[in-house]
Write a protein that holds these residues in place. Structure first.
Motif, PDB file in Angstrom:
ATOM      1  N   THR A  43       7.808  -1.612  -2.932  1.00  0.00           N
ATOM      2  CA  THR A  43       6.977  -2.540  -2.155  1.00  0.00           C
ATOM      3  C   THR A  43       5.644  -1.895  -1.785  1.00  0.00           C
ATOM      4  OG1 THR A  43       8.958  -3.595  -1.257  1.00  0.00           O
ATOM      5  CG2 THR A  43       6.902  -3.981  -0.081  1.00  0.00           C
ATOM      6  N   LEU A  44       5.656  -0.639  -1.354  1.00  0.00           N
ATOM      7  CA  LEU A  44       4.414   0.055  -0.990  1.00  0.00           C
ATOM      8  C   LEU A  44       3.465   0.145  -2.184  1.00  0.00           C
ATOM      9  CD1 LEU A  44       5.939   2.955   1.162  1.00  0.00           C
ATOM     10  CD2 LEU A  44       4.510   1.077   2.008  1.00  0.00           C
ATOM     11  N   ILE A  45       4.041   0.385  -3.377  1.00  0.00           N
ATOM     12  CA  ILE A  45       3.210   0.475  -4.590  1.00  0.00           C
ATOM     13  C   ILE A  45       2.651  -0.896  -4.961  1.00  0.00           C
ATOM     14  CG2 ILE A  45       3.265   0.981  -7.073  1.00  0.00           C
ATOM     15  CD1 ILE A  45       5.469   3.081  -6.394  1.00  0.00           C
ATOM     16  N   GLN A  46       3.522  -1.929  -4.932  1.00  0.00           N
ATOM     17  CA  GLN A  46       3.099  -3.281  -5.304  1.00  0.00           C
ATOM     18  C   GLN A  46       2.042  -3.835  -4.369  1.00  0.00           C
ATOM     19  OE1 GLN A  46       6.827  -5.380  -5.429  1.00  0.00           O
ATOM     20  NE2 GLN A  46       7.460  -4.424  -7.360  1.00  0.00           N
ATOM     21  N   GLU A  47       2.135  -3.481  -3.082  1.00  0.00           N
ATOM     22  CA  GLU A  47       1.158  -3.969  -2.105  1.00  0.00           C
ATOM     23  C   GLU A  47      -0.123  -3.145  -2.107  1.00  0.00           C
ATOM     24  OE1 GLU A  47       1.554  -6.834  -0.075  1.00  0.00           O
ATOM     25  OE2 GLU A  47       3.101  -7.052  -1.608  1.00  0.00           O
ATOM     26  N   GLY A  48      -0.142  -2.068  -2.895  1.00  0.00           N
ATOM     27  CA  GLY A  48      -1.353  -1.268  -3.034  1.00  0.00           C
ATOM     28  C   GLY A  48      -1.608  -0.289  -1.908  1.00  0.00           C
ATOM     29  N   TYR A  49      -0.591  -0.013  -1.077  1.00  0.00           N
ATOM     30  CA  TYR A  49      -0.774   0.911   0.036  1.00  0.00           C
ATOM     31  C   TYR A  49      -0.712   2.364  -0.419  1.00  0.00           C
ATOM     32  CZ  TYR A  49      -0.004  -3.224   2.929  1.00  0.00           C
ATOM     33  OH  TYR A  49      -0.098  -4.465   3.496  1.00  0.00           O
ATOM     34  N   ILE A  50      -0.049   2.580  -1.559  1.00  0.00           N
ATOM     35  CA  ILE A  50       0.077   3.932  -2.086  1.00  0.00           C
ATOM     36  C   ILE A  50       0.245   3.816  -3.601  1.00  0.00           C
ATOM     37  CG2 ILE A  50       2.597   3.970  -1.813  1.00  0.00           C
ATOM     38  CD1 ILE A  50       2.395   6.914  -1.086  1.00  0.00           C
TER      39      ILE A  50
END
Length: 573
Positions: A43-50
């Protein structure tokens, strides 16, 4: 606090402490994660946070998880056989090597305790997680599971054969399924649950009950409305069976102190079967109930439901009305949904826009737009109904009127040119009108909107193979509230029991009904807030047969028995 929550907190807070994530970003990602069901890392990768590279480096350097470069890895064929393809694709994991009781697995988020616990339960192995990228994992799954399919299939067949050798046969009136209680391997537990579901579907059971007691685990099927014990296992099987069912429904296996509700879908032969899963903590352990929703079942036509001539004729006229509300009432398992589906099937045409909102969608109907309640996403009966009205509907079906908001929107829809079908949990047809008033709906709106209300029950039908004449005692007539003189010289029947009916005397079920038609006299009583008894008496004067009267008529014709009528109906006051 569950393991899953601790793991999420550990990953999120660790990223914040390393300066790779802000608190607001974590909170936003957790909301998306809860809705999507993906791992927090994905989720963090998909949302572009990391970025994926940042997360991989963080897990390696800060938390000490080795990186599995899958393109260069030598994969253990035994590891491929341990986890089935559907699970590796669902969780986006890849098994690398199995040494004794330890299974090494590559994951995007090796801190996801929910996935780790489920893999451990499914495989019976201790899980050693390594970190890898999502693309590496997907490439490995596509590469190796294609090659390992034949070996995995052979393994599955071997396990099924082993289970078949253990099972002695499904229960008849005298015998019960027995298994080799020494074999509590994960494969045997998984296949035992699958076999139970298969047998339940084959024998047309509606529910499976798995109940731990002080001394054993009792498994019962509900067939034709009656619970029947089909298996008894030692107490040791309680936790593994319940845990397996919770894994299937994506429920938290670590939390045993509170009830859980979930859904699962399995494929049997050429059709899919949905399961509604419920667990409940008892003093002797967690009880699990699986409601079987067989979407491959045939939706019957209205003239096949068992309606008497009066009900069939008038209900058919009701569903042809341009607007208004038609209610079908009765307890859970009384066939309300089947009746509504038969009505929708009857009026379905390319000229009408028919929309439903259900919880859950039990059968799929062609040419009808069916929606399913999702409370976690904020999609309730009330909110769904408001949205449906903006979809230019002609006919609306609301699975159940549970509250004032849903009732008011349904009535408003019916008064603005829509035909509305819905259900209520009331004891009889007359009580449904006062039930709406008790919810807070104005009596004049109930009187104006309701076209009619039908209460129904399901009774078991007498087995035609062993049907035989029977003498009826005066006591049974007395319990039914009728006299022998009123019945006259009528021969009643009951099944003796035979292989065709599994020695129960019954095969299948049929409806008994009472249909209230909302005429002028009924509307006046409703506006005056008259009692349910007064409304019922007025309806009977207009030609309505009560549930008990319809049941007695079917018993007189030999369709069912007086004992069945007594079991499912109340005495007429």
């Amino acid at each position: 606090m569950s393991t899953v929550r601790n793991d999420k907190k550990l990953l999120g807070l660790s990223l914040i402490e390393s300066g790779l994530l802000s608190r607001d970003q974590l909170d936003a990602a957790l909301k998306v994660h809860r809705r999507s069901g993906n791992t927090l890392g994905c989720t963090l990768i998909q949302e572009g946070y990391i970025s994926e590279a940042q997360l991989l480096n963080f897990l390696q350097s800060k938390l000490g998880f080795p990186h599995a470069a899958l393109a260069n890895y030598v994969v253990d064929a035994n590891a491929l056989r341990v986890i089935p393809e559907n699970l590796v694709r669902k969780y986006e994991i890849f098994p690398l090597i199995k040494v004794k009781n330890t299974l090494t697995v590559a994951m995007v988020d090796p801190l996801d305790g929910f996935i780790l616990e489920n893999i451990q339960l499914t495989t019976g192995c201790e899980i050693k997680p390594l970190v890898s990228t999502r693309q590496e994992i997907l490439d490995a799954i596509n590469k190796y599971y294609k090659k390992g399919a034949i070996a995995a299939k052979a393994d599955d067949l071997s396990a099924l054969k082993k289970l078949a050798d253990n099972i002695q046969g499904i229960k008849t009136a005298e015998s019960t399924i027995r298994v080799n209680e020494k074999d509590m391997s994960q494969a045997n537990i998984i296949n035992l649950v699958n076999k139970l579901i298969q047998d339940a579907v084959t024998t047309k059971a509606s529910d499976i009950h798995i109940e731990p007691t002080e001394t054993n685990v009792r498994v019962r099927f509900r067939r034709d409305g009656i619970l029947e014990e089909v298996m008894s296992l030692s107490k040791d099987w309680a936790s593994p069976l319940t845990s397996r069912i919770k894994v299937m429904a994506d429920l938290d296996i670590a939390e045993k102190r509170k009830p859980h509700d979930g859904r699962a879908r399995i494929k049997l032969a050429s059709r899919e079967v949905d399961l509604r899963v419920s667990t409940f903590p008892c003093v002797t352990g967690e009880k699990a109930v699986l409601r079987i929703l067989d979407k491959g079942s045939i939706v019957l036509a209205m003239d096949q439901l068992g309606f008497n001539d009066y009900v069939l004729k008038n209900f058919h006229q009701m569903i042809k009305a341009p607007n208004g509300i038609i209610l079908v009432t009765g307890p859970t398992g009384s066939g309300k949904t089947s009746t509504l589906y038969a009505a929708l099937k009857e009026i379905d045409s390319t000229e009408k826009n028919v929309i439903t909102i259900e919880d859950p969608v039990e059968y799929r109907l062609s040419n009808i737009n069916q929606g399913q309640v999702n409370t976690k996403a904020g999609f309730s009966f009330a909110s769904g109904l408001r949205s449906m009205l903006r979809q230019d509907p002609d006919v609306i079906m609301v699975g159940e009127i549970r509250d004032l908001e849903t009732a008011e929107i349904s009535i408003r829809a019916s008064l603005t040119g829509h035909l509305v079908f819905s259900t209520l949990h009331t004891n009889d047809a007359s009580g449904s009108l006062n039930r709406l008033i008790d919810m807070g709906v104005e009596p004049f709106l109930v009187a104006s909107a309701i076209i009619g209300a039908m209460a129904q029950r399901l009774v078991r039908t007498t087995c035609p193979e062993c049907k035989s004449p029977v003498k009826v005692s005066d006591r049974l007539f007395g319990e039914l509230g009728i006299s022998r003189e009123r019945i006259g010289n009528v021969q009643f029947y009951r099944g003796k029991g035979c292989p065709n009916c599994k020695n129960t005397g019954y095969t299948g079920r049929t409806c008994i009904t009472e249909l209230l038609i909302n005429g002028e006299d009924i509307r006046e009583l409703v506006v005056r807030k008259s009692s349910t008894t007064m409304i019922k008496n007025a309806s009977k004067s207009g030609g309505m047969k009560t549930l008990r009267e319809d049941g007695l008529a079917k018993a007189v014709r030999g369709i069912t028995t007086l004992q069945e009528v007594l079991r499912v109906t109340a005495r007429d006051e």
